[in-house]
Design a protein around this motif. Sequence first.
Motif, short mmCIF file in Angstrom:
data_model
loop_
_atom_site.label_atom_id
_atom_site.label_comp_id
_atom_site.label_asym_id
_atom_site.label_seq_id
_atom_site.Cartn_x
_atom_site.Cartn_y
_atom_site.Cartn_z
N ARG A 20 0.83 -1.21 0.00
CA ARG A 20 0.00 0.00 0.00
C ARG A 20 0.86 1.26 0.00
O ARG A 20 0.55 2.24 -0.68
CB ARG A 20 -0.95 -0.02 1.20
N ALA A 21 1.95 1.24 0.73
CA ALA A 21 2.86 2.39 0.75
C ALA A 21 3.50 2.60 -0.62
O ALA A 21 3.62 3.73 -1.11
CB ALA A 21 3.93 2.20 1.82
N VAL A 22 3.91 1.49 -1.26
CA VAL A 22 4.50 1.57 -2.59
C VAL A 22 3.47 2.14 -3.58
O VAL A 22 3.79 3.01 -4.39
CB VAL A 22 4.99 0.19 -3.05
N TRP A 23 2.24 1.65 -3.49
CA TRP A 23 1.19 2.14 -4.40
C TRP A 23 0.93 3.63 -4.21
O TRP A 23 0.81 4.37 -5.19
CB TRP A 23 -0.09 1.36 -4.19
N ARG A 24 0.86 4.09 -2.98
CA ARG A 24 0.60 5.51 -2.74
C ARG A 24 1.68 6.38 -3.36
O ARG A 24 1.41 7.41 -3.97
CB ARG A 24 0.50 5.79 -1.23
N LEU A 25 2.93 5.96 -3.19
CA LEU A 25 4.04 6.73 -3.76
C LEU A 25 4.02 6.68 -5.28
O LEU A 25 4.18 7.70 -5.96
CB LEU A 25 5.37 6.21 -3.22
N ARG A 26 3.81 5.50 -5.82
CA ARG A 26 3.77 5.35 -7.28
C ARG A 26 2.67 6.21 -7.88
O ARG A 26 2.89 6.90 -8.87
CB ARG A 26 3.54 3.89 -7.64
N SER A 27 1.49 6.16 -7.32
CA SER A 27 0.36 6.88 -7.89
C SER A 27 0.53 8.38 -7.82
O SER A 27 -0.14 9.11 -8.55
CB SER A 27 -0.94 6.47 -7.17
N ARG A 28 1.44 8.85 -6.99
CA ARG A 28 1.71 10.29 -6.84
C ARG A 28 3.03 10.70 -7.50
O ARG A 28 3.59 11.73 -7.16
CB ARG A 28 1.69 10.67 -5.35
#
Length: 254
Positions: A20-28
């Motif tokens: 989830r942390a990786v996804w949040r950073l990727r999406s931003r």
Amino acid sequence: MAGTAIPRTVRPAGEDPLARAVWRLRSRACWEDAAALLAPSAEQDAGAALQRAELLIEHCLFTSAGWNRAEEALRSAESLSLSDVERGAAACARGYLAYASTRLEVRDRTDEARAALGRAAALLGPGEPGRARLDFRRGLMAQHLSGTPQAAEAAYRRAHAEAAAGGDLLLCSATWQQLGTLALLAGDAAAAREAFSESLRLREETGFLVGIAPALMALAEVQPEEEAGRLRTEAGRLFRLLGEVPRWMAVQLA
């Protein structure tokens, strides 16, 4: 395509805190920060190493920078890949990196891209993990490097069906985007509008913020001028908010 059933709720990263942390950073648009979170596990785990490489390849596509880091990460992933599925996924990433380099006119690596995607196809059979992604990337090759839109459309439709069956809404959004582009080139504005609208909806639903501005710009191409202006204004706002990526949008917004 309109009849393809796609679930409307998804959590791209699932419940795992790291994912989830990786996804949040990727999406931003924070690809390097996301890759850094995966670095410890990527030293020994082939799956984490490949995910890290994919993040850095995506960074290259959006910024046209960071090629050496992506290459190093991919080589590391290739060295850890043992099973056919792992080797196939790594070959798919290799082909995508070569495609990106060619498409963004950094260096012509067309032959490398074709060879790598061919290896991936030999290793990833229908239904295997990563096959939908591979079919999508073969569609990109057919559309943008080979100039064969019919082959591209067939590949996108296969990828879309596979992604929908697997609940991969982000990939479904990407296939809608490319199918919309092909429809627009063929003069079918109604089909393009449907495809671009679905692509935007899925990016908003998944929270893929960095992909929303390009989707807005695409949809603006098939809307009346007043609505198109509103969409372009919103796209420009997001473009600036996320550090002016993707870089190629600067020309469209100028």
